[in-house]
Design an enzyme around this catalytic site. Structure first.
Site, PDB file in Angstrom:
ATOM      1  N   HIS A  50      16.566   5.744  19.809  1.00 47.58           N
ATOM      2  CA  HIS A  50      15.204   5.363  20.147  1.00 47.58           C
ATOM      3  C   HIS A  50      14.756   4.228  19.223  1.00 47.58           C
ATOM      4  O   HIS A  50      15.426   3.914  18.227  1.00 47.58           O
ATOM      5  CB  HIS A  50      14.248   6.566  20.038  1.00 47.58           C
ATOM      6  CG  HIS A  50      14.207   7.203  18.689  1.00 47.58           C
ATOM      7  ND1 HIS A  50      14.751   8.436  18.401  1.00 47.58           N
ATOM      8  CD2 HIS A  50      13.679   6.762  17.517  1.00 47.58           C
ATOM      9  CE1 HIS A  50      14.568   8.726  17.130  1.00 47.58           C
ATOM     10  NE2 HIS A  50      13.918   7.719  16.561  1.00 47.58           N
TER      11      HIS A  50
HETATM   12  P1  TYD Z   1      13.965  13.308  16.957  1.00 44.08           P
HETATM   13  O1  TYD Z   1      13.064  12.252  16.448  1.00 44.08           O
HETATM   14  O2  TYD Z   1      14.336  13.297  18.411  1.00 44.08           O
HETATM   15  O3  TYD Z   1      15.290  13.377  16.080  1.00 44.08           O
HETATM   16  P2  TYD Z   1      16.499  12.328  15.993  1.00 44.08           P
HETATM   17  O4  TYD Z   1      15.882  10.967  16.013  1.00 44.08           O
HETATM   18  O5  TYD Z   1      17.177  12.629  14.704  1.00 44.08           O
HETATM   19  O6  TYD Z   1      17.409  12.537  17.140  1.00 44.08           O
HETATM   20  O7  TYD Z   1      13.300  14.714  16.617  1.00 44.08           O
HETATM   21  C1  TYD Z   1      13.950  15.951  16.858  1.00 44.08           C
HETATM   22  C2  TYD Z   1      12.871  17.040  17.001  1.00 44.08           C
HETATM   23  O8  TYD Z   1      12.155  17.201  15.783  1.00 44.08           O
HETATM   24  C3  TYD Z   1      11.860  16.739  18.077  1.00 44.08           C
HETATM   25  O9  TYD Z   1      11.567  17.941  18.755  1.00 44.08           O
HETATM   26  C4  TYD Z   1      10.647  16.275  17.311  1.00 44.08           C
HETATM   27  C5  TYD Z   1      10.759  17.012  16.001  1.00 44.08           C
HETATM   28  N1  TYD Z   1      10.206  16.248  14.857  1.00 44.08           N
HETATM   29  C6  TYD Z   1       9.050  16.661  14.247  1.00 44.08           C
HETATM   30  O10 TYD Z   1       8.421  17.675  14.643  1.00 44.08           O
HETATM   31  N2  TYD Z   1       8.566  15.958  13.180  1.00 44.08           N
HETATM   32  C7  TYD Z   1       9.208  14.865  12.709  1.00 44.08           C
HETATM   33  O11 TYD Z   1       8.747  14.243  11.722  1.00 44.08           O
HETATM   34  C8  TYD Z   1      10.420  14.432  13.371  1.00 44.08           C
HETATM   35  C9  TYD Z   1      11.164  13.211  12.901  1.00 44.08           C
HETATM   36  C10 TYD Z   1      10.883  15.153  14.426  1.00 44.08           C
END
Ligand code: TYD
Length: 134
Positions: A50
């Site tokens: 993303h």
């Molecule tokens: P995501 O940003 O999709 O992780 P990555 O980029 O590592 O693949 O986030 C994974 C999950 O964690 C999603 O359900 C959102 C949650 N999340 C939070 O609640 N707070 C945060 O600060 C972050 C980064 C993610």
């Protein structure tokens, strides 16, 4: 050519070991509002895929290693994070994905904003449209 080089962080080392300090607005190019970390990553998985519309982030692999694929819509590069003295700044509208997590990898992320799902661009075609490079 490297557009996304890691920043070399100052290590304060003595006979007791090493210390790295990260101060918002000094070592990290923004005021820090949120810290999260990724660890215990399932072998072989990649994360991320993303960009953020406005969020600025700074990544430090404080243990183990991983690599970060960075893409600003014009230029793509794989950056290795394999030591706690390297930091990687991710500006807004840079598509990023993390690969090759070692089993002991602890990836610490500093961010200048609270978690906000509306700030994410999770569709690569939309990212290309927003960066006007489709
Ligand atoms: P995501 O940003 O999709 O992780 P990555 O980029 O590592 O693949 O986030 C994974 C999950 O964690 C999603 O359900 C959102 C949650 N999340 C939070 O609640 N707070 C945060 O600060 C972050 C980064 C993610």
């Amino acid at each position: 050519m490297t557009r996304f080089s890691p920043t070399l962080l100052k290590e304060i080392a003595d006979e007791r070991g090493s210390l790295v300090a990260l101060e918002g607005g000094r070592d990290v190019p923004f005021e820090i509002k949120r810290v999260y970390y990724v660890y215990g990553t399932t072998p072989g998985v990649s994360r991320g895929f993303h960009a953020h519309k406005t969020l600025r982030q700074f990544l430090v692999c404080v243990n183990g290693s991983c690599s970060v694929e960075m893409d600003d819509g014009e230029y793509r590069e794989q950056v290795a994070l394999d030591r706690p003295s390297n930091g990687l700044y991710i500006a807004p509208m840079v598509w990023h994905a993390m690969h090759g997590f070692s089993s002991d990898c602890v990836l610490v992320v500093l961010a200048d904003g609270h978690y906000d799902e509306t700030d994410y661009v999770r569709d690569y075609d939309e990212f290309r449209t927003l960066t006007n490079r489709s």
